[in-house]
Design a protein around this motif. Structure first.
Motif, short mmCIF file in Angstrom:
data_model
loop_
_atom_site.label_atom_id
_atom_site.label_comp_id
_atom_site.label_asym_id
_atom_site.label_seq_id
_atom_site.Cartn_x
_atom_site.Cartn_y
_atom_site.Cartn_z
N MET A 193 3.90 -9.35 -9.88
CA MET A 193 4.08 -10.59 -8.75
C MET A 193 3.24 -12.07 -9.00
N GLY A 194 1.49 -11.59 -8.55
CA GLY A 194 0.67 -12.75 -8.50
C GLY A 194 0.93 -13.28 -10.69
N PHE A 195 0.85 -12.48 -11.51
CA PHE A 195 0.90 -12.88 -12.62
C PHE A 195 1.73 -12.84 -12.25
N VAL A 196 3.54 -12.96 -13.11
CA VAL A 196 4.56 -13.77 -13.07
C VAL A 196 3.93 -15.59 -12.44
N ILE A 197 3.82 -15.65 -10.95
CA ILE A 197 3.41 -16.46 -10.12
C ILE A 197 2.51 -17.84 -10.78
N GLY A 198 1.29 -16.83 -11.45
CA GLY A 198 -0.03 -17.51 -12.26
C GLY A 198 0.16 -17.85 -13.33
N THR A 199 1.16 -17.22 -14.46
CA THR A 199 1.61 -17.94 -15.23
C THR A 199 2.16 -18.79 -15.16
N ILE A 200 3.50 -18.85 -14.36
CA ILE A 200 4.74 -19.65 -15.02
C ILE A 200 3.55 -21.24 -13.90
N GLY A 201 2.95 -20.74 -13.06
CA GLY A 201 2.54 -21.80 -11.97
C GLY A 201 1.45 -22.76 -12.78
N GLY A 202 0.49 -21.86 -14.10
CA GLY A 202 -0.70 -21.97 -14.68
C GLY A 202 0.60 -23.17 -15.91
N GLY A 203 1.66 -22.99 -16.58
CA GLY A 203 2.22 -23.24 -17.61
C GLY A 203 2.36 -24.66 -17.33
N LEU A 204 3.21 -24.82 -16.21
CA LEU A 204 3.68 -25.28 -14.94
C LEU A 204 2.05 -26.89 -15.09
N ILE A 205 1.13 -26.18 -14.63
CA ILE A 205 0.62 -27.14 -14.28
C ILE A 205 -0.47 -27.97 -15.80
N THR A 206 -0.37 -26.74 -16.34
CA THR A 206 -0.52 -27.54 -18.44
C THR A 206 -0.02 -28.18 -18.62
N SER A 207 1.71 -27.85 -18.50
CA SER A 207 2.33 -28.49 -19.67
C SER A 207 2.38 -30.32 -18.58
N GLY A 208 2.56 -29.96 -17.35
CA GLY A 208 2.26 -31.47 -16.41
C GLY A 208 1.06 -32.32 -16.08
N LEU A 209 0.04 -31.58 -16.62
CA LEU A 209 -1.01 -32.68 -16.58
C LEU A 209 -2.32 -32.49 -17.12
N ASN A 210 -3.15 -31.60 -17.27
CA ASN A 210 -3.72 -31.07 -17.95
C ASN A 210 -4.38 -29.74 -17.79
N TRP A 211 -4.52 -29.21 -19.23
CA TRP A 211 -5.30 -27.53 -18.79
C TRP A 211 -7.16 -27.85 -17.61
#
Length: 96
Positions: A1-19
């Motif tokens: 569950m943490g992997f899914v949340i981390g992957t989606i959250g990281g993708g949202l942060i990266t696409s919305g802000l910056n890596w």
């Protein structure tokens, strides 16, 4: 569950802000986890001096070397006049 949340959250942060924001957030989480571990986890055993596992260290070093060499070695077979060591010491340039 943490992997899914981390992957989606990281993708949202990266696409919305910056890596770089992802790294900043992960650094903050790491600091919080370390502080929590220092305050919560207690030493429960008496420290015992152990010996170095020499055969295990040799096997682990050899295995890691083989893994890194296998991943980084060129896929094409070497030129017949060059030795296998030339790829380790002097890698051939890849396609530009």
């Amino acid at each position: 569950m943490g992997f899914v949340i981390g992957t989606i959250g990281g993708g949202l942060i990266t696409s919305g802000l910056n890596w770089r924001w992802t790294m900043l957030i992960l650094f903050g989480i790491g600091v919080l986890v370390m502080l929590g571990a220092i305050t919560v986890v207690r030493e429960t055993t008496v420290p015992v001096r152990t010996r170095l596992d020499v055969p295990g260290a040799i096997l682990a070093s050899g295995g890691l070397f083989a893994l890194v060499y296998g991943v980084s070695a060129p896929r094409d077979p070497p030129v017949p006049h060059s030795g296998a060591q030339s790829h380790v010491l002097r890698p051939e340039p890849g396609p530009a």
